[in-house]
Scaffold this motif. Sequence first.
Motif, short mmCIF file in Angstrom:
data_model
loop_
_atom_site.label_atom_id
_atom_site.label_comp_id
_atom_site.label_asym_id
_atom_site.label_seq_id
_atom_site.Cartn_x
_atom_site.Cartn_y
_atom_site.Cartn_z
N GLY A 1 0.81 -1.21 0.00
CA GLY A 1 0.00 0.00 0.00
C GLY A 1 0.84 1.26 0.00
N VAL A 2 1.84 1.29 0.85
CA VAL A 2 2.71 2.48 0.92
C VAL A 2 3.49 2.64 -0.38
CG1 VAL A 2 4.77 3.41 2.05
CG2 VAL A 2 2.92 2.47 3.43
N LEU A 3 4.01 1.55 -0.92
CA LEU A 3 4.75 1.62 -2.18
C LEU A 3 3.85 2.11 -3.32
CD1 LEU A 3 6.90 -1.66 -2.02
CD2 LEU A 3 7.66 0.70 -1.68
N GLY A 4 2.60 1.62 -3.35
CA GLY A 4 1.67 2.05 -4.38
C GLY A 4 1.35 3.53 -4.29
N VAL B 1 4.67 10.31 -6.81
CA VAL B 1 5.91 10.74 -7.44
C VAL B 1 5.78 10.79 -8.96
CG1 VAL B 1 8.33 10.14 -7.81
CG2 VAL B 1 7.33 9.89 -5.54
N MET B 2 5.05 9.85 -9.52
CA MET B 2 4.91 9.77 -10.98
C MET B 2 3.43 9.82 -11.35
SD MET B 2 7.75 6.78 -11.73
CE MET B 2 7.16 5.73 -10.38
N LYS B 3 2.85 11.00 -11.27
CA LYS B 3 1.41 11.19 -11.49
C LYS B 3 0.91 10.63 -12.82
CE LYS B 3 -2.13 14.80 -11.64
NZ LYS B 3 -2.41 16.26 -11.47
N PRO B 4 1.66 10.75 -13.93
CA PRO B 4 1.15 10.23 -15.22
C PRO B 4 0.87 8.73 -15.23
CG PRO B 4 2.95 11.77 -15.59
CD PRO B 4 2.91 11.51 -14.11
#
Length: 271
Positions: free
Chosen positions: A206-209, A215-218
């Motif tokens: 969950g935290v990684l997701g 960080v990488m919105k696109p």
Amino acid sequence: MVNWFLSLDPVIQALIGTLFTWLLTALGASLVFFFKTINKKVLDGMLGFAAGVMIAASFWSLLAPAIEMTEESSSIPSFIPALVGFLAGGAFLGIVDKIMPHLHRGASTDNAEGIKTSWQRSILLVLAITLHNIPEGLAVGVAFGAVAANLPSATIAGAVALAIGIGIQNFPEGAAVSIPLRREGVSRRKSFFYGQASGVVEPIAGVLGALAVIVMKPILPYALAFAAGAMIYVVVEELIPESQYEKHSDIATIGTLIGFAVMMTLDVALG
């Protein structure tokens, strides 16, 4: 309490949401202190329920928002991120399934999947459940991360609904791990430990997701669809076959319908 939660960083929200899903796994696993066996029909119904929740969550909480986000913020056809992410998620779980040693309920250790190992049967059974907790944790984390992206189709209520739905199906899942282990002669404490341990991976995923999509919105629509593809892979590869293993197909099917209805209601009502 609500305002306090809303004021938190999305990564912390994702952590709390997935800790909630892990807690319900642990509560389910704690039933081993009260029961040594579980009716096979009940177990199949539980597995069917989990499958229904994951199918509904894959569409309403993940694929539909992914498509809406693409329509709102991109010039490419709206189905492309959903399609690419969905297939990538399924492919990823397929690879993990071939690598991670695990054992399906009712199978002998000779039929363990993944890399060959001398690990105990109990560990292999727990790893089978851990395998499909990865996309569940990822889905919750990505949902909270999507809120941080300030897209209209992503809401905190929708992310909370997803966490609640995943948590509800984790309760019987925890029992489905710990009680069969107890029946095979594992002590109550070890059975509980293994049962709750199968859900520990969810806060990590969950935290990684959440971090990834912030960080990488696109990649957000792709990440949502990726989690959906991974969950559908688990449903088809693991949950439905196991729920049908004891030939209680009617109970398992009813469980799937109820699980689907519960998750659909949560997502539509809260999201």
